[in-house]
Design a protein around this motif. Structure first.
Motif, PDB file in Angstrom:
ATOM      1  N   UNK A   1       0.812  -1.220   0.000  1.00  0.00           N
ATOM      2  CA  UNK A   1       0.000   0.000   0.000  1.00  0.00           C
ATOM      3  C   UNK A   1       0.848   1.275   0.000  1.00  0.00           C
ATOM      4  N   UNK A   2       1.773   1.367   0.938  1.00  0.00           N
ATOM      5  CA  UNK A   2       2.477   2.625   1.161  1.00  0.00           C
ATOM      6  C   UNK A   2       3.664   2.845   0.234  1.00  0.00           C
ATOM      7  N   UNK A   3       4.423   1.829  -0.026  1.00  0.00           N
ATOM      8  CA  UNK A   3       5.613   1.990  -0.875  1.00  0.00           C
ATOM      9  C   UNK A   3       5.323   1.758  -2.348  1.00  0.00           C
ATOM     10  N   UNK A   4       4.466   0.775  -2.619  1.00  0.00           N
ATOM     11  CA  UNK A   4       4.243   0.380  -4.008  1.00  0.00           C
ATOM     12  C   UNK A   4       2.941   0.933  -4.578  1.00  0.00           C
ATOM     13  N   UNK A   5       2.061   1.468  -3.746  1.00  0.00           N
ATOM     14  CA  UNK A   5       0.840   2.113  -4.208  1.00  0.00           C
ATOM     15  C   UNK A   5      -0.236   1.191  -4.742  1.00  0.00           C
ATOM     16  N   UNK A   6      -0.305  -0.039  -4.244  1.00  0.00           N
ATOM     17  CA  UNK A   6      -1.335  -0.974  -4.708  1.00  0.00           C
ATOM     18  C   UNK A   6      -2.715  -0.451  -4.339  1.00  0.00           C
ATOM     19  N   UNK A   7      -3.620  -0.385  -5.318  1.00  0.00           N
ATOM     20  CA  UNK A   7      -4.963   0.171  -5.114  1.00  0.00           C
ATOM     21  C   UNK A   7      -6.060  -0.893  -5.085  1.00  0.00           C
ATOM     22  N   UNK A   8      -5.739  -2.131  -5.437  1.00  0.00           N
ATOM     23  CA  UNK A   8      -6.746  -3.181  -5.477  1.00  0.00           C
ATOM     24  C   UNK A   8      -7.087  -3.703  -4.096  1.00  0.00           C
TER      25      UNK A   8
END
Length: 175
Positions: free
Chosen positions: A94-101
């Motif tokens: 979530x925080x480093x890679x920005x996964x939105x799913x």
């Protein structure tokens, strides 16, 4: 077993395919282990159905960096309540890679862990209880605390930020 997401119990829409299993039709929504995803990446990404990856302890979420926008769900296995690597996986995704799913916790998911999983970016939980009991547990866990010291990716205010807002509001009134 019940899956809780967005304050409701949802139906399982995903088929988890183990490393040695045959793939079902191309229209099915599949979750595959990371190792299988890496081996069959092109074939899996070319399917018509949704695609998700299962992360187990010892896997590297960074291996998904180039494909996060093509994944609908990532499930993270908590094989025992004493194994905390899944929390780190959630924060990295979530925080480093920005996964939105969708980020789903599976395995040994206990009520006492749900708030902390949520703070690390999880938004759905596969619990080993019936639907209403699962929903009640998740709701209660998420309301358990209202003020936090540590900032995380869930954007909840920390004690410090609340204190600073209060000071700023009091300073404006004094002017």
């Amino acid at each position: 077993m019940a899956i809780v997401k967005n304050d409701s119990v949802i139906q399982q829409e995903w088929i988890t395919v183990e490393a040695e299993d045959d793939l079902p039709s191309s229209d099915e929504n599949l979750i595959v282990p990371l190792a299988r995803f890496k081996e069959q990446r092109e074939d899996l990404l070319g399917r018509n159905g949704g695609l998700g990856v299962l992360l187990n302890p010892g896997d590297a979420p960074e291996d998904l960096a180039n494909d996060l926008d093509r994944l609908s769900i990532i499930t993270v296995n908590f094989p025992a309540y004493t194994d905390g690597r899944g929390y780190s996986y959630g924060r990295v995704l979530r925080e480093r890679m920005g996964f939105k799913g969708e980020l789903r916790a599976i395995g040994d998911v206990l009520r006492d862990q749900i708030l902390y999983m949520h703070r690390c970016g999880f938004d759905s939980y596969d619990l080993r209880v019936d639907g209403e009991t699962a929903l009640t547990k998740v709701r209660a866990a998420l309301k358990e605390m209202t003020v936090y010291y540590q900032p995380t990716g869930d954007d909840r205010a920390t004690a410090l930020s609340l204190r600073e807002r209060r000071r700023a509001a009091m300073g404006q009134k004094a002017s």
